[in-house]
Scaffold this motif. Structure first.
Motif, PDB file in Angstrom:
ATOM      1  N   ARG A 238       0.828  -1.196   0.000  1.00 25.39           N
ATOM      2  CA  ARG A 238       0.000   0.000   0.000  1.00 25.39           C
ATOM      3  C   ARG A 238       0.870   1.256   0.000  1.00 25.39           C
ATOM      4  O   ARG A 238       1.967   1.267   0.532  1.00 25.39           O
ATOM      5  CB  ARG A 238      -0.929   0.005   1.204  1.00 25.39           C
ATOM      6  N   THR A 239       0.355   2.327  -0.589  1.00 23.86           N
ATOM      7  CA  THR A 239       1.062   3.604  -0.628  1.00 23.86           C
ATOM      8  C   THR A 239       0.913   4.322   0.707  1.00 23.86           C
ATOM      9  O   THR A 239      -0.213   4.512   1.184  1.00 23.86           O
ATOM     10  CB  THR A 239       0.504   4.489  -1.745  1.00 23.86           C
TER      11      THR A 239
ATOM     12  N   LEU B 231       7.698  10.111   0.765  1.00 20.75           N
ATOM     13  CA  LEU B 231       6.735   9.017   0.596  1.00 20.75           C
ATOM     14  C   LEU B 231       5.303   9.545   0.508  1.00 20.75           C
ATOM     15  O   LEU B 231       4.452   8.938  -0.146  1.00 20.75           O
ATOM     16  CB  LEU B 231       6.839   8.029   1.761  1.00 20.75           C
ATOM     17  N   ALA B 232       5.033  10.652   1.194  1.00 20.82           N
ATOM     18  CA  ALA B 232       3.690  11.241   1.212  1.00 20.82           C
ATOM     19  C   ALA B 232       3.817  12.669   1.720  1.00 20.82           C
ATOM     20  O   ALA B 232       4.842  13.062   2.299  1.00 20.82           O
ATOM     21  CB  ALA B 232       2.741  10.433   2.084  1.00 20.82           C
TER      22      ALA B 232
ATOM     23  N   ARG C 207       0.411   7.057   3.541  1.00 15.87           N
ATOM     24  CA  ARG C 207      -0.406   8.263   3.575  1.00 15.87           C
ATOM     25  C   ARG C 207      -0.089   9.063   4.834  1.00 15.87           C
ATOM     26  O   ARG C 207       0.210   8.491   5.881  1.00 15.87           O
ATOM     27  CB  ARG C 207      -1.903   7.925   3.587  1.00 15.87           C
TER      28      ARG C 207
END
Length: 419
Positions: A7-8, A131-132, A10
């Motif tokens: 999963r990305t 990353l986010a 957040r």
């Protein structure tokens, strides 16, 4: 067999738009379990100076980080500090240094970016891919607050009026010798108080650049009373440093000034009696040569203490008739705020008014006690009186930040009770 995709990550903040004195919730999700990460906050000031802060966390078994609950393991602070990514903001290496974060256009927000990086990093963020990321707006003016520039009867300042018809309780807000600022008055108006942020020194629209005399403050008081949206019998005084000393003089010695309450933050009132302007020149003439610390920072507190208390020169506070809240930073390196507060308390007790005084004293807090979550700044450039110096204000990281948060809450409670 069903393949599982990673999963990305957040990161999000709630709320994304809030007043500067409101806390926020910051969370990270969709990380691997027990993953080391760095959270970095950045903002650009109106002078295009980059401010940054960063802290190190490790995700839990579900791959989440909750900054309000989890402890930072490193970076610019350690421990559980829900608002650490704001109060630990500092000027980025390579840019200008020793500058206060001063919001001049109070009608726009501070825009804060929060970025998430893999691993525990301390530098070279610009060479890494986040990353986010999420963005927050931090405002000093709530929706509906009106900002009105004041240029009347020689008075220069900015009036902030809460939403609605009023009449509102009101405050005269005066800063120290560093000059004119609006952000505290805007926040107070956002909390329901009409507030006049008053300029009195080093302002281009004032004739006397080195400080207006006491009659100027009397005129400012009358002007505030005359505002239609203001409840004329519910006025208070709130000041910092030399501005607080001026307000203490007003409350104590001017019979036509009758505030309902007074808040004084790190005042030198026990040592100086404000007169008719030229404050910086008088201070420099009065004091012996101030000393510099090992870093070349100017310390004025010890020079003031070396002069001692001269009863002809110091302010007599026994005439104060209203509840008075004293905010004291025990690591104040600019003025002897502890000794001044003790002197004011003693004067009030001597005339049977000790019950009117409340003192809040904060260990390891410095001179610049701002509204909460404002970056902690131990030193900055200051004009003294005609040349730039690096002034040592004092204050230690987490302790100073905690003092700003607690004192603001106590100030609002004090104003709610007495106004």
């Amino acid at each position: 067999m069903v393949s599982q995709r990673r999963r990305t990550p957040r990161v999000w903040a709630r709320p994304t738009r809030a007043l500067m004195d409101e806390p926020f919730q910051l969370e990270v999700a969709c990380l691997p379990p027990h993953c080391p990460v760095t959270l970095r906050s950045t903002l650009y000031s109106e002078g295009n100076d980059l401010w940054e802060a960063f802290s190190h966390y490790v995700s839990d078994e579900t791959g989440r980080v909750n900054v309000s609950k989890d402890e930072s393991l490193g970076g610019l602070y350690i421990g559980r500090e829900p608002m650490g990514l704001l109060w630990s903001l500092r000027l980025a290496v390579g840019g200008r240094q020793n500058i206060r974060l001063r919001k001049k256009n109070i009608q726009t927000p501070l825009v804060v970016d929060i970025s998430l990086f893999d691993g525990h990093n301390t530098d070279n963020f610009n060479t890494q891919t986040a990353l986010a990321m999420t963005t927050m707006e931090r405002w000093y003016m709530a929706p509906g607050v009106r900002r009105i520039e004041v240029r009347e009867n020689g008075v220069v300042g900015t009036l902030f009026i809460p939403p609605g018809p009023g009449p509102f309780p009101a405050l005269l807000d005066v800063w120290g010798l560093a000059g004119f600022m609006e952000h505290r008055a805007a926040l107070l108006a956002s909390r329901g108080y009409a507030c006049l942020a008053l300029a009195y020194i080093n302002h281009p629209e004032l004739q006397l650049g080195s400080g207006m005399g006491i009659s100027y403050f009397q005129e400012s008081w009358k002007l505030l009373q005359s505002v239609p949206q203001v409840s004329a019998d519910r006025l208070g005084l709130l000041g910092s440093c030399f501005g607080a000393a001026i307000l203490i003089l007003m409350a104590s010695e001017l019979p036509d000034i009758s505030p309902r309450c007074l808040v004084a933050i790190n005042s030198p009132s026990g040592f100086f009696k404000p007169g008719e302007g030229k404050y910086l020149e008088k201070m420099k003439k009065l004091l012996p040569e101030p000393k510099l610390d090992a870093n070349g920072h100017l310390i004025t507190k010890d020079a003031i203490l070396a002069v001692g208390i001269d009863l002809e020169r110091s302010l007599q506070a026994g005439g104060i008739q209203c509840p008075t809240l004293l905010i004291v930073g025990e690591d104040d390196q600019n003025v002897p705020s502890i000794e001044s507060a003790q002197r004011l308390e003693a004067q009030m007790r001597a005339v049977g008014k000790g019950h009117l005084v409340t003192k809040l004293s904060y260990p390891e807090a410095g001179h610049l006690i701002e509204p909460p979550y404002h970056p902690v700044l131990r030193c900055s450039t200051f004009i003294y009186p005609d040349q730039p110096v690096t002034m040592l204000w004092g204050g230690v990281g987490k302790s100073h930040a905690a003092a700003q948060e607690d004192s603001w809450r106590r100030i609002l409670e004090f104003l709610d009770k007495h106004l």
